[in-house]
Design a protein around this motif. Structure first.
Motif, PDB file in Angstrom:
ATOM      1  N   TRP A 100       0.831  -1.197   0.000  1.00  0.00           N
ATOM      2  CA  TRP A 100       0.000   0.000   0.000  1.00  0.00           C
ATOM      3  C   TRP A 100       0.868   1.252   0.000  1.00  0.00           C
ATOM      4  N   LEU A 101       1.926   1.244   0.808  1.00  0.00           N
ATOM      5  CA  LEU A 101       2.833   2.388   0.843  1.00  0.00           C
ATOM      6  C   LEU A 101       3.484   2.597  -0.520  1.00  0.00           C
ATOM      7  N   GLY A 102       3.812   1.503  -1.201  1.00  0.00           N
ATOM      8  CA  GLY A 102       4.381   1.606  -2.548  1.00  0.00           C
ATOM      9  C   GLY A 102       3.392   2.210  -3.521  1.00  0.00           C
ATOM     10  N   THR A 103       2.143   1.821  -3.409  1.00  0.00           N
ATOM     11  CA  THR A 103       1.098   2.385  -4.272  1.00  0.00           C
ATOM     12  C   THR A 103       0.924   3.874  -3.997  1.00  0.00           C
ATOM     13  N   VAL A 104       0.945   4.253  -2.728  1.00  0.00           N
ATOM     14  CA  VAL A 104       0.835   5.668  -2.366  1.00  0.00           C
ATOM     15  C   VAL A 104       1.996   6.456  -2.977  1.00  0.00           C
ATOM     16  N   ALA A 105       3.201   5.924  -2.860  1.00  0.00           N
ATOM     17  CA  ALA A 105       4.381   6.594  -3.421  1.00  0.00           C
ATOM     18  C   ALA A 105       4.238   6.748  -4.931  1.00  0.00           C
ATOM     19  N   GLN A 106       3.764   5.695  -5.586  1.00  0.00           N
ATOM     20  CA  GLN A 106       3.614   5.724  -7.041  1.00  0.00           C
ATOM     21  C   GLN A 106       2.555   6.736  -7.472  1.00  0.00           C
ATOM     22  N   GLU A 107       1.418   6.765  -6.787  1.00  0.00           N
ATOM     23  CA  GLU A 107       0.325   7.663  -7.151  1.00  0.00           C
ATOM     24  C   GLU A 107       0.645   9.128  -6.866  1.00  0.00           C
ATOM     25  N   THR A 108       1.410   9.390  -5.805  1.00  0.00           N
ATOM     26  CA  THR A 108       1.660  10.774  -5.393  1.00  0.00           C
ATOM     27  C   THR A 108       3.011  11.306  -5.832  1.00  0.00           C
ATOM     28  N   ASN A 109       3.890  10.405  -6.284  1.00  0.00           N
ATOM     29  CA  ASN A 109       5.253  10.775  -6.662  1.00  0.00           C
ATOM     30  C   ASN A 109       6.063  11.251  -5.458  1.00  0.00           C
ATOM     31  N   TYR A 110       5.705  10.757  -4.278  1.00  0.00           N
ATOM     32  CA  TYR A 110       6.459  11.013  -3.050  1.00  0.00           C
ATOM     33  C   TYR A 110       7.353   9.812  -2.778  1.00  0.00           C
ATOM     34  N   THR A 111       8.444  10.049  -2.086  1.00  0.00           N
ATOM     35  CA  THR A 111       9.234   8.956  -1.542  1.00  0.00           C
ATOM     36  C   THR A 111       8.751   8.728  -0.120  1.00  0.00           C
ATOM     37  N   VAL A 112       8.180   7.566   0.130  1.00  0.00           N
ATOM     38  CA  VAL A 112       7.648   7.248   1.456  1.00  0.00           C
ATOM     39  C   VAL A 112       8.724   6.510   2.226  1.00  0.00           C
ATOM     40  N   ASP A 113       9.292   7.170   3.245  1.00  0.00           N
ATOM     41  CA  ASP A 113      10.380   6.587   4.019  1.00  0.00           C
ATOM     42  C   ASP A 113       9.882   5.527   4.984  1.00  0.00           C
TER      43      ASP A 113
END
Length: 132
Positions: A100-113
């Motif tokens: 889910w965190l990977g999907t969030v990063a992909q959709e928002t173009n953020y790096t989720v640490d």
């Protein structure tokens, strides 16, 4: 409330009501519970106490989709689930899937640490009592 807080008797009373509750009360419910204990505070005092306690990170303010904020003395990272029929709110301690965190990063173009402060994740469903 932890000793390091600058607290007044009013803040302490508000904190105790939230701490003792298991239902994430609104400001109006907190005021009613204080009155039932024989403690009468002005609305402004309640709201100012809530704002202080939230800002000092002694409680969480939850915005769960209804109009009124709700308050939680459990400041550990956790999630919530609400019943669409009766409005019951429960806490969830399960970790969010890394996918889910990977999907969030992909959709928002953020790096989720790392997952931080995920107490804002709110799920909706129907509780066991309302399923029957």
């Amino acid at each position: 409330m932890p000793a390091k807080a600058y607290h007044t008797p009013q803040r302490q009373a508000v904190y105790e009501v939230i701490w003792e509750s298991g239902d994430h009360p609104t400001a109006v419910e907190i005021m009613d519970r204080l009155r039932n204990r024989g403690q009468n505070f002005a609305y402004g005092t309640i709201y100012n106490s809530l704002r202080y306690l939230v800002d000092a990170e002694y409680i969480l303010e939850l915005k769960l989709g209804d109009n009124a904020s709700r308050y939680d003395a459990n400041v550990d990272d956790h999630h919530h689930i609400t019943c669409k029929k009766c409005g019951k709110i429960d806490e969830i301690y399960a970790d969010l899937p890394k996918e889910w965190l990977g999907t969030v990063a992909q959709e928002t173009n953020y790096t989720v640490d790392e997952p931080v402060n995920f107490h804002h994740v709110v799920l909706k469903g129907v509780c066991a009592n309302c399923q029957s």
